[in-house]
Design a protein around this motif. Structure first.
Motif, short mmCIF file in Angstrom:
data_model
loop_
_atom_site.label_atom_id
_atom_site.label_comp_id
_atom_site.label_asym_id
_atom_site.label_seq_id
_atom_site.Cartn_x
_atom_site.Cartn_y
_atom_site.Cartn_z
N ALA A 4 17.73 8.40 -8.51
CA ALA A 4 18.60 7.30 -8.07
C ALA A 4 20.03 7.80 -7.86
O ALA A 4 20.70 7.43 -6.88
CB ALA A 4 18.58 6.16 -9.09
N ARG A 5 20.51 8.65 -8.79
CA ARG A 5 21.87 9.20 -8.64
C ARG A 5 21.94 10.15 -7.44
O ARG A 5 22.95 10.16 -6.71
CB ARG A 5 22.28 9.93 -9.92
CG ARG A 5 22.55 8.99 -11.10
CD ARG A 5 23.18 9.71 -12.28
NE ARG A 5 22.28 10.66 -12.91
CZ ARG A 5 21.40 10.33 -13.87
NH1 ARG A 5 21.33 9.06 -14.29
NH2 ARG A 5 20.61 11.23 -14.40
N TRP A 41 20.12 9.93 -4.74
CA TRP A 41 20.08 9.07 -3.55
C TRP A 41 21.48 8.49 -3.27
O TRP A 41 21.94 8.50 -2.13
CB TRP A 41 19.08 7.93 -3.76
CG TRP A 41 19.12 6.87 -2.69
CD1 TRP A 41 19.77 5.68 -2.75
CD2 TRP A 41 18.50 6.94 -1.40
NE1 TRP A 41 19.60 4.98 -1.58
CE2 TRP A 41 18.83 5.73 -0.74
CE3 TRP A 41 17.73 7.88 -0.75
CZ2 TRP A 41 18.39 5.45 0.56
CZ3 TRP A 41 17.27 7.60 0.55
CH2 TRP A 41 17.60 6.39 1.18
N ALA A 42 22.14 8.01 -4.31
CA ALA A 42 23.47 7.41 -4.13
C ALA A 42 24.49 8.43 -3.64
O ALA A 42 25.45 8.06 -2.94
CB ALA A 42 23.94 6.79 -5.45
N ALA A 43 24.30 9.71 -3.99
CA ALA A 43 25.26 10.75 -3.62
C ALA A 43 25.00 11.32 -2.23
O ALA A 43 25.82 12.09 -1.71
CB ALA A 43 25.21 11.88 -4.65
N PRO A 89 25.54 9.04 3.96
CA PRO A 89 24.94 7.81 4.50
C PRO A 89 24.01 8.05 5.68
O PRO A 89 22.98 7.38 5.80
CB PRO A 89 26.17 6.97 4.91
CG PRO A 89 27.26 7.44 4.01
CD PRO A 89 27.00 8.90 3.79
N ARG A 130 20.74 9.24 4.31
CA ARG A 130 20.03 8.11 3.69
C ARG A 130 19.34 7.27 4.76
O ARG A 130 18.21 6.83 4.58
CB ARG A 130 20.99 7.24 2.87
CG ARG A 130 21.36 7.81 1.53
CD ARG A 130 21.71 6.71 0.53
NE ARG A 130 22.80 5.89 0.98
CZ ARG A 130 24.10 6.10 0.67
NH1 ARG A 130 24.42 7.12 -0.11
NH2 ARG A 130 25.04 5.31 1.12
N GLU A 185 15.02 3.48 -1.78
CA GLU A 185 15.18 4.18 -3.06
C GLU A 185 13.82 4.51 -3.67
O GLU A 185 13.60 5.60 -4.22
CB GLU A 185 16.00 3.33 -4.05
CG GLU A 185 17.45 3.10 -3.63
CD GLU A 185 17.61 1.90 -2.70
OE1 GLU A 185 18.76 1.53 -2.43
OE2 GLU A 185 16.59 1.34 -2.23
#
Length: 796
Positions: free
Chosen positions: A13-14, A16-18, A21, A24, A426
């Protein structure tokens, strides 16, 4: 646990957030093929994530530890001396699973376990363990002790000639030894056994009926178009419902509709069951992994351990060898990683191993061809019947073979919908990284050839180390990863839980209480054709890895055959059901949901499981934080949080009462449960399910004390509440009636017991069939009661 451990979920999850964009966005829209490629690139760049995964695997070790084996054996000896033979049995099994292949100590584990089995009366299995001990090189100096045990088992099984032969061998061994004083105890035991043998040969026991009561087999005519299905079903397809099954003739309750063996199943580790008190260096608790065969899911008594790891255990050498040949030779060294990544990843890997790489690559290639066609406007207009052979049969239904037959095959499984676009980005990212990490480990461990079915399946042979290592997955393993990712995503909507009725407590009482527990996760391609309803017209039961679907109510010709995926109208409110069903990516429009949504009336579950006014006992109403009495003459109000807190405290008190029962303090348990009842009556509706549970617990305590009339009185109150919630013909009511039949049987209430047995049989045979263990037990009780003298039957 279906998904990976929380720590790995947090790391992905971390990550993915990093991500950038744009990346993603690419990952979110990626096909399964592109997702695997991007996942490979990411893990190659983020080597820290792989290192973290290796560290997480250390928390779930599956390698063999001789020091653990020695410790478990000592603990088993301690329990054996205390007379706790069941606990000793499981500890000896744990010890055997940690012994290295070829170690002479494993023979001691089997011999010790045979002693526990003898005390528990499992004579046949005891003989099997003695044979294992002998074949693994049991010490010659200790052999007389084991031979005495063997002779005793043979005597109990009335195999007199075999027992006599063993006694002769034993006698000659002791005589040849020469040092008679060391064998004085054994000589005494030998003498006693010879006396018993003579008595039994002179006065054999009368031959009783062996086995359970035989019933006529169910009439079954298999469907020519759907494997394992009854001829009373037909397969249909439409855009709204997809593939589904419809009754082609009128069906009656209890009629078998489908019998299917799982294409693949993986045992869930499950909750731990305490074997002994106290924290220790190694876990002494028994989990599903210790209690059931990892291949056929039969309950284990004396497990056969895998020779390569300490995790996998089997009911027989046959199951061990079959598992090794089909999949475990690949999985064995990956046990810790598979436990860390969760059951869904494990099911996905085992699925491709069972299917074989040739079939996997064929269908993955077909899916690429189909995806290209879907991007072509002309191809999109073609009917399903013109799809390639891999996609649909002559009937035009996805998953059917070229002959139009829908089989329980990998092809049918592959065509279950993965809902790639509906999963959150996610979640898809977590599944992608998990699958890629698993495939990279397969490559690094030198297991690629085994996965691609290019390596010999020689028994217990260890894979050779990889000659060259690479951060890049081979094209073949990328194909495997793509298929596995598809299966992990499919499982969210198509995983079938295999459940089993597991005994609560020691199981040695006159009344056995059981609860359904999830035993394994499986793919059933044909069973997956059944759509969901919150008020289903079928019931599913399991025997090992086989599922049987029966009609639970009349089904008219042309009516769809429906199965409940979990949220049932009598257990949950419509809002709760719809929320849970969102994981399947559809809105339920079954009759129960539509009636509840359209009427706006509170569900029966809401009313019966509500709070009541502390003053006038009317129902409390309100959707917000404050609840008000529904009786207009009473102005009482109460905080929802306060009442919920009281309910939580009440559950804790009930748990303490059951703990008292478990340690033999039945009188104290009764006092505490009666106090809980009084407290509950001040703020819970009389029909609340917890009120029924307390009546059930009181019945259990009184049965433990042999107070059968009191036990029956409380259980009848429990049945009334269960019937209100689940219906008079529900499986829940059937289980309660089964317990009532046991209590009435033990209390000698013959007439009432016979009528209760008849009613319980009528319900349970619909849900589990006439050959089920519970029906067999009910038949045995009925036969026993029917044989009583006429004057006793008339009095009762």
């Amino acid at each position: 646990m279906a998904l990976p451990v929380a720590e790995w979920q947090g790391r992905t999850a971390r990550l993915w957030a990093a991500l950038d964009p744009a990346l993603r966005e690419r990952l979110a829209a990626a096909s399964l093929h592109d997702a695997v490629r991007l996942g490979c690139d990411l893990l190659r760049a983020e080597q820290e994530e792989e290192a973290a995964l290796v560290q997480l695997c250390l928390q779930a070790p599956t390698d063999k530890k001789p020091e653990a084996a020695s410790w478990y054996r000592e603990q088993g000896n301690r329990e054996f001396k205390r007379g706790q033979y069941q606990a000793a049995l499981r500890l000896y099994s744990k010890a055997a699973s940690h012994e290295l292949p070829g170690s002479p100590e494993v023979s001691v584990c089997f011999a010790n376990r045979s002693a526990a089995l003898l005390h528990l009366g499992h004579f046949e299995v005891c003989l099997e363990d003695i044979a294992r001990a002998e074949s693994h090189g049991y010490p010659e100096r200790l052999l007389p002790k084991v031979l005495l045990r063997k002779a005793e088992c043979l005597l109990c099984l009335e195999r007199f000639q075999d027992a006599q032969d063993i006694l002769r061998v034993l006698e000659s061994k002791i005589t040849l030894d020469g040092v008679m004083t060391t064998h004085l105890t054994r000589l005494k035991k030998l003498s006693q056994l010879k006396v018993r043998l003579g008595e039994k040969q002179r006065c054999p026991e009368p031959a009783g009926e062996r086995g359970g009561i035989q019933r006529e087999p169910e009439i079954w005519e298999e469907n020519s178009s759907i494997s394992g299905a009854s001829s009373s079903l037909s397969l249909s397809f439409d855009a709204e419902r997809g593939r589904h099954l419809v009754a082609s003739q009128d069906i009656v309750p209890g009629q078998s509709l489908l019998k299917e063996e799982a294409f693949v199943s993986v045992l869930c580790p499950g909750e731990s069951l305490p074997v002994q008190d106290g924290d220790t260096a190694w876990d002494t608790r028994a989990t599903n992994a210790d209690l059931y065969c990892h291949h056929c899911l039969r309950q284990l008594l004396a497990s056969v351990p895998c020779q390569g790891c300490s995790y996998a255990k089997y009911c027989s050498q046959g199951c061990a060898e079959m598992a090794w040949q089909q999949y475990h030779r690949t999985e064995c060294s990956l046990g810790a990683l598979l436990l860390t990544l969760g059951v869904f990843c494990h099911v996905a890997l085992r699925t491709v191993l069972l299917a074989g790489f040739a079939e996997v690559s064929r269908l993955v290639a077909w899916s690429h061809h189909r995806d290209k066609n879907l991007q072509n406007p002309e191809a999109r207009c073609k009917p399903l019947s013109e799809a390639p052979a891999a996609g649909a049969g002559s009937r035009g239904i996805p998953g059917c073979g070229s002959n139009g037959r829908y089989q329980s095959s990998y092809q049918a499984l592959f065509h279950l919908l993965p809902h790639t676009e509906q999963h959150s980005p996610e979640h898809k990212f977590l599944c992608t990284l998990s699958v890629v990490a698993l495939c990279k480990q397969l490559q690094a461990a030198g297991l690629e050839a085994a996965v691609l079915s290019q390596e010999s399946s020689q028994q217990w042979s260890k894979p050779k180390a990889c000659e060259k290592t690479s951060d890049e997955l081979s094209p073949e393993l990328k194909t495997v990863a793509e298929a596995m990712l598809r299966h992990v995503l499919q499982l969210q909507c198509n995983a079938q839980a295999i459940t089993v009725m597991q005994e609560l407590g020691p199981g040695d009482g006159a009344v056995v209480d059981k609860k359904p527990v999830r035993l394994a996760t499986a793919f059933f391609p044909v069973l997956s054709l059944l759509n969901h309803s919150c008020c289903p017209n079928t019931s599913v039961s399991f025997s090992g890895t086989a599922a049987t679907v029966r009609a639970s109510q009349p089904i008219s010709s042309g009516q769809e055959v429906l199965h409940c995926y979990g949220p049932h109208w009598c257990r949950m409110r419509v809002a709760e059901r719809q929320q849970l069903l969102s994981q399947y990516f559809f809105e339920c429009h079954c009759q129960a949901c539509l009636e509840e949504l359209e009427s706006g009336v509170k569900s029966v579950v809401s009313i019966r499981n509500s709070f009541c006014c502390p003053k006038c006992h009317a129902q409390m109403k309100g959707e917000e934080y404050t609840l008000c009495c529904s009786n207009e003459a009473c102005a009482t109000s109460a905080s929802r949080d306060h009442l919920s807190g009281r309910l939580q405290d009440l559950r804790q008190q009930i748990k303490k009462a059951l703990d008292l029962l478990r340690v033999g303090k039945a009188d104290q348990a009764i006092k505490m449960l009666l106090k809980c009842q009084m407290d509950a009556g001040t703020f819970l509706c009389p029909e609340h399910l917890l009120m029924g549970e307390m009546e059930d617990h009181l019945a259990q305590v009184y049965a433990t004390l042999g107070k059968w009339q009191e036990a029956a009185r409380h259980l009848k109150k429990s049945i009334e509440i269960v019937e209100m919630h689940h219906g008079p013909s529900s499986v829940e009511t059937g289980h309660e009636l089964f317990k009532l039949a046991q209590i009435l049987f033990n209390g000698f209430a013959v007439s009432e017991a016979l009528s209760t047995i008849q009613r319980a049989e009528g319900i349970l045979s619909v849900h589990f069939g006439p050959q089920s263990a519970q029906i067999q037990e009910l038949e045995e009780m009925k036969a026993c009661l029917s044989q009583l003298p006429r004057n006793i039957l008339q009095r009762t």
